[in-house]
Design a protein around this motif. Structure first.
Motif: not given
Length: 164
Positions: A56-75
């Motif tokens: 579950l912790a790895m799921e949280f990790i897998g969501m946080a930074v990729p979400t912010l990166t997507g918000i910033i870059t649209e990737k």
């Protein structure tokens, strides 16, 4: 003479800085819950067929930074980590590393971006602020499983209100 109060109408309920603070307080608590687990149970113990808390912790990790990166870059790219942590300390170190990345990425999101509608990871279409809240709510929801696991092991978890 009766005093009157004038209130200015505003559309801002919270600021990006306040939202980040709220998220980080939840992340602090989740880190404490990770730390509450005995080493031998963090990666293997489950109740009722649910995933172990390390997953579950790895799921949280897998969501946080990729979400912010997507918000910033649209990737919208999934989290890539060469090797999954196999010890509590490795998981905590990765957690801390990701927290610092969140703190670095957050200021790159302009305040007006939080109202933009995005299609995150090709499946979630919503305003950015709701997407961030979704990531936080997902963590809160699954952290509750950690509380159940710990209590079933006879361990009293960190109280839910101890976020700092």
């Amino acid at each position: 003479m009766k005093a009157t109060t004038t209130t200015l109408a505003t559309e801002t309920f919270t600021t990006p800085a306040q939202l980040l603070k709220h998220w980080q307080l939840h992340r602090n608590l989740t880190r404490k819950i990770i730390n509450n687990f005995p080493e031998d149970k963090l990666f293997s113990y489950s109740v009722g067929g649910m995933r172990p808390f390390a997953e579950l912790a790895m799921e949280f990790i897998g969501m946080a930074v990729p979400t912010l990166t997507g918000i910033i870059t649209e990737k919208w790219e999934k989290f890539k980590h060469e090797e999954a942590p196999v010890t509590k300390q490795e998981l905590l170190d990765l957690w801390d590393e990701q927290t610092e990345i969140i703190n670095t990425l957050w200021p790159k999101i302009p305040a007006e971006r939080f109202n933009d509608v995005v299609l995150a990871f090709g499946q979630w279409e919503m305003p950015v602020y709701l997407l961030v809240l979704y990531v936080v709510e997902n963590e809160i929801h699954h952290r509750g499983q950690g509380y159940v696991y710990l209590r079933s092991l006879g361990i009293e978890p960190t109280p839910f209100y101890e976020r700092d």
